[in-house]
Design an enzyme around this catalytic site. Structure first.
Site: not given
Length: 408
Positions: A297, A301, A310
């Site tokens: 990705r 998200h 993160y």
């Protein structure tokens, strides 16, 4: 793994004389497990790949595929147009035109490869990121805008398109797909080249949901013609894959008694080849298959997420070198399959599509309040009718206050 049909020999539970038990292997430590999973950042030895990150065409003993030059150009066009609408969706959310957007940046090859493997009689069950599969099923990109603007739950006919409505509840679509595929089996719609199959799409994070595992149990027990297509984009929102599983995800299939395959999800040719094989296995009545598309990705998200909190920038930069579109573009140039005129025409087409996409979004009308009641049941219940009357009286009260000079 070999694409030979999975059999249950040796898995019946019957006692066999296998001699003395082998020595039990030492249980790996958590550090070893994490190191092993991280070592698969290139996909591992079992990765099915037909196009390297450098754009070189390679062969595979089990999953090779013949494609024409025209088909290669079409696959490139698919990915470019889908990425362009995805980037416009992201921009529209930032401009306040959409409530949220779920990007697919970096996952175009996995979705286009799987989507183009589906036959007209097949059914696809998406999560909320499958804009590329929607494109392959004939949906205009504008048809998904209402979901993210909040004006509808999906404007297309699932039966006519062979593409179910988006599912926001993580993993729930797997149960829906298992039930649908069981119906295909019960109604005798499998058994030959003209048989039907179902493909359900979900992410690596969804594999931690009970719905996904329940669907695998039912599909296995009933030999449902269902391809579980997991797009492992390495991050379940803010948790990496090694926090989700102690083994590579495709290996989980063996626990349910059906084959699992890991494919390079940034390689559109490999995704197409493996998906075609898996769907054919299903339509011939050989039961379910799990495909793990190993991809990444490249964006957050959703637009509500901040991926910089993160994951490290160097990880993202490393995966940019495996970009699925650039990989195919290099191959097309190297093999003289496409020239600059072709790339310019695709770019111009993407500009036109983006402009139409934006214009459609800007002009989406707000639905009347009655629709939240009229679109619940085929026939409205007395209780729902009373709720509608009460809500409309409530809205009318604001208009009365306004006319009377009141504050609302």
């Amino acid at each position: 793994m070999s694409p030979e049909r999975w059999t249950r020999e040796g898995h019946s539970g019957e006692a066999t004389d296998t001699g003395p038990p082998a020595a039990t292997a030492a249980k790996p430590t958590r550090e070893q497990v994490i190191a092993g999973l991280r070592a698969t950042s290139e996909g591992g030895a079992d990765l099915v790949q037909l196009l390297t990150p450098e754009g070189e065409r390679v062969s595979h003993p089990d999953f090779d595929i013949d494609v024409t030059d025209a088909q290669l150009r079409d696959l490139y066009r698919d990915m470019v147009l889908v990425r362009r609408t995805d980037r416009e969706g992201n921009a529209l959310q930032r401009q306040g035109q959409l409530g949220i957007w779920v990007p697919l940046l970096g996952q175009e090859a996995a979705q286009i490869g799987a989507g183009r493997a589906l036959k007209p009689q097949d059914m696809a069950f998406p999560s909320y990121r499958e804009h590329g599969v929607a494109w392959c099923r004939g949906l205009d990109p504008t048809e998904v805008l209402g979901i993210f603007r909040g004006t509808d739950h999906g404007s297309w006919d699932p039966k006519a398109t062979g593409f179910h409505l988006y599912t926001i509840v993580i993993g729930n679509q797997c149960l829906n797909a298992a039930g649908y595929a069981m119906g295909q089996r019960f109604e005798g719609r499998v058994g030959d080249d003209d048989g039907e199959a179902t493909m359900v799409f979900f992410g690596d994070g969804a594999t931690s949901q009970g719905d996904v595992h329940e669907a695998m149990v039912w599909a296995a027990v009933y030999d449902a013609p269902l391809v579980f297509f997991c797009q492992n984009n390495q991050w379940a929102i803010s948790e990496p894959t090694e926090r989700q599983s102690r083994v590579p995800l495709y290996q989980r299939a063996s626990g349910y008694g059906f084959p699992g395959i890991r494919v390079d999800g940034n390689d559109v040719l490999a995704s197409l080849a493996v998906s075609k094989w898996a769907l054919d296995e299903c339509r011939h009545g050989n039961g379910p298959v799990l495909v793990e598309a190993f991809t990444y990705r490249m964006d957050a998200h959703t637009t509500s997420d901040d991926a910089t909190r993160y994951r490290l920038a160097d990880e993202l930069e490393a995966w940019k070198l495996k970009d699925p579109i650039e990989r195919l573009r290099v191959h097309l140039v190297r093999e003289q399959i496409a020239g600059q005129d072709f790339f310019d025409s695709v770019e111009a087409e993407s500009d036109e599509l983006a402009a139409r996409f934006r214009d459609y979004c800007f002009n989406l009308a707000d639905p009347p309040p009655q629709r939240m009641f009229s679109q619940v049941y085929a026939e409205q219940t007395p209780q729902l009718a009373e709720q509608e009357r009460e809500y409309l009286r409530y809205l009318d009260s604001f208009a009365d206050d306004s006319l009377a000079g009141g504050v609302h």
